[in-house]
Enzyme design. Sequence first.
Site, PDB file in Angstrom:
ATOM      1  N   LYS A  35       7.702  20.926  -0.170  1.00 50.03           N
ATOM      2  CA  LYS A  35       7.525  20.633  -1.204  1.00 50.03           C
ATOM      3  C   LYS A  35       7.314  21.758  -2.294  1.00 50.03           C
ATOM      4  CE  LYS A  35       2.424  20.419  -0.233  1.00 50.03           C
ATOM      5  NZ  LYS A  35       1.189  19.777  -0.515  1.00 50.03           N
ATOM      6  N   HIS A  68       9.664  12.651  -3.723  1.00 48.22           N
ATOM      7  CA  HIS A  68       8.543  11.896  -4.392  1.00 48.22           C
ATOM      8  C   HIS A  68       8.112  13.016  -5.473  1.00 48.22           C
ATOM      9  CE1 HIS A  68       7.148   9.671  -0.696  1.00 48.22           C
ATOM     10  NE2 HIS A  68       7.955  10.784   0.008  1.00 48.22           N
ATOM     11  N   CYS A  86       5.478   4.566  -2.951  1.00 44.33           N
ATOM     12  CA  CYS A  86       6.728   4.916  -2.348  1.00 44.33           C
ATOM     13  C   CYS A  86       7.477   3.838  -1.473  1.00 44.33           C
ATOM     14  CB  CYS A  86       6.729   6.101  -1.187  1.00 44.33           C
ATOM     15  SG  CYS A  86       5.239   7.123  -1.369  1.00 44.33           S
ATOM     16  N   HIS A 109      10.064   8.313  -7.653  1.00 37.98           N
ATOM     17  CA  HIS A 109      10.825   8.707  -6.398  1.00 37.98           C
ATOM     18  C   HIS A 109      12.361   8.703  -6.783  1.00 37.98           C
ATOM     19  CE1 HIS A 109       7.225   6.995  -4.835  1.00 37.98           C
ATOM     20  NE2 HIS A 109       7.302   7.869  -4.009  1.00 37.98           N
ATOM     21  N   GLN A 164      -1.198   6.773 -10.317  1.00 37.57           N
ATOM     22  CA  GLN A 164      -0.381   8.120 -10.301  1.00 37.57           C
ATOM     23  C   GLN A 164       0.795   7.767 -11.080  1.00 37.57           C
ATOM     24  OE1 GLN A 164       0.833   7.824  -5.961  1.00 37.57           O
ATOM     25  NE2 GLN A 164       0.365   9.833  -5.733  1.00 37.57           N
ATOM     26  N   ARG A 174      -7.433   4.580  -2.230  1.00 37.34           N
ATOM     27  CA  ARG A 174      -7.443   5.472  -1.110  1.00 37.34           C
ATOM     28  C   ARG A 174      -8.906   5.380  -0.764  1.00 37.34           C
ATOM     29  NH1 ARG A 174      -3.139  10.317  -2.159  1.00 37.34           N
ATOM     30  NH2 ARG A 174      -1.499   9.029  -2.567  1.00 37.34           N
TER      31      ARG A 174
HETATM   32 ZN   LIG Z   1       5.821   8.780  -2.991  1.00 37.88          ZN
END
Ligand SMILES: [Zn+2]
Length: 677
Positions: free
Chosen positions: A503, A549, A368, A419, A415, A397
């Site tokens: 979300k 996102h 992001c 965005h 991923q 991560r």
């Molecule tokens: Zn993001």
Amino acid sequence: MSTQTIAVHLPDGSVREVPSGTTPLDIANSISPRLAAASVVARLTPLTGTKDQAAHSDEPSEDAMYAAGDAAAPRLVDLTAPLTADTRLELVTEKDPEALKVVRHSAAHVLATAVLELFPEAKLGHGPATDSGFFYDFYREKPFTPEDLVLIEAKMAEVIARDDQFVREHEPREQALEEFSRDGDFMKTHFVTKFTVPGDEVSFYRNGKFMDFCRGPHVPSTARVKAVKITNLAGAYWLGDEKNPQLQRIYGTAFFSKKDLDAHFARLEELAKRDHRLLGKQLDLFSIQELAGPGLIFWHPKGAMIRKIMEDWMREECLRRGYSLVYTPHVAKVNLWQTSGHEGFYAANMFTPMELDDANYRLKPMNCPFHILIYKNSPKSYRDLPVRLAELGNVYRYERSGTMHGLLRVRGFTQDDAHIFCMPSQIEDEVVACIDFAEAVLTTFGFKEFKVELSTWDPNDRAHYAGSEENWALAVGGLQRALDRKGIAYKTIPGEAAFYGPKIDVKLVDVLGRLWQLSTVQFDFNLPARFEMEYVGEDGEKHQPVMVHRALFGSVERFFGVLIEHYAGAFPLWLAPVQVGLVPISERHRDYAKKVEAELKAAGLRVEVDDRNEKMNGKIRDFANQKTPYILVFGDKEEAAGNVSVRTRGKGDQGTVPLAEFIAKAKALVEGQSTEL
Ligand SMILES: [Zn+2]
Ligand SMILES: [Zn+2]
């Protein structure tokens, strides 16, 4: 003593005035003996608490089941528990998932009964229900053998056949402690000390001669444990401390019926066959290398081919749907993570910093902030919006060691991240477009069913959230209207949203009915403010854009893992790394094999020739084991006519066809991204 009357409120709205001491079983019997026979336990909601609270906790947790906890919350009690105050009463039958937990916990008592009858020297730990069954911990100097487990299971059947009632009894705490320590029951002494306070009465449950310290509830009698099986035996240190004695934990599972039990084991077998770690090895798709570290995925040529197809599809779709593709670095200075806030609230999930000559750097856990920097690199006006930036971004991560699981839980993953920066007036259309896109991903890759959840804030805890009330209303409204416009049924979950915005989660349902969380459309009121993002509006003033996102595969690695299990490694033709296997019957058909191979390749098909000096059937078997969609076999006859003999995965020998005809058919299936083969 005068008999007091209490009011029992039933789910149909009726109220029964009954003498205090009446049991749920009495009430069930007064309604119908069939209901009484079908009931497992009773759920009570005291009327003394606030009604609001009772309404909120319609799904009692395990805590509510075993701990005294919240007096106003619903709790499960034995059917034979005397009712002594006004209450709501619900008779819990086998239709209620909570009932299964009660059956399983009761099965743990049956297990302990059997163990003590066979091995009286064993000391008891505890025996809770788990998500998939139950266990009971025992201490015994001599470990149980597999033969012992067979004996124990047979004894359990006897205990069940005796149909002894589970009877609740009480004893002063001090007396119970004295008895347990006299008998050397060190674990029971510990539990009583931990879960009760001086002056308490301690509750016991008796079935036949067996007694156990327990809060309950249980099924009415042992025969209500109708289908039970011991599944496993494992060692565990008492209280998890290796200085303590080693316990033996016997695992088992129980169901309402033999049919359910059999279905459970059939399903486990199916799951094991589909395990993506096993298939990943068998089909040579990917590996995890000890030398490189856990949670880091190596994509082998065949897995990489599938990934390439997934990624190509995703990038093409992004472009078609008005996204711009970007690439961003894998690391950034700690300063960036401070600006984004990750250095604060997300630090525990990040790899530790690396010191270079000018600053400390961190591997990126998210893309992001990078996309925000691209947005901010030039001034934006309302005419530029929406800006949609997409990247297949590698992120890292930190997951605790021991928690990694194949492709599903890793430390490095990709991923399909995008965005969207837009004006508030554009929210709804953008969300509709995201949901369309998510649907396209799921249907293209062969998932027919999905579930949608909308996570919103907890209205009682507003201080916890970034963004104004107005913004939240706008965003939640936009998400709701988008889902309504799409005619998608969804579940709203208040209090489940991240602090920075509401979300939508899309959970796909795989072929075994398992739910997988993959696609997310997430609002963000936090980052645009932290990065002071802006655009010049129609009014000539500066405004802050709205940020969304969204990830649809979620993680490419995880999605691949789900695909492997969904298809059991038998990928549809368009995804299969090798689409066609060629089997020349003997050496003299090698030239024809080359010709067939060249024609298939020219048509864009992925081919592998097996021209080893092996028997034809062995070659066919090898391709079949690799789950190759088509195997083409040819000898003199086929060569002379320009034909191939076709074997289709799952269908066997389909007869002989001209090569050109086969190619046309296969090409059509690939181009249509058919999931039929
Ligand atoms: Zn993001
Ligand atoms: Zn119990």
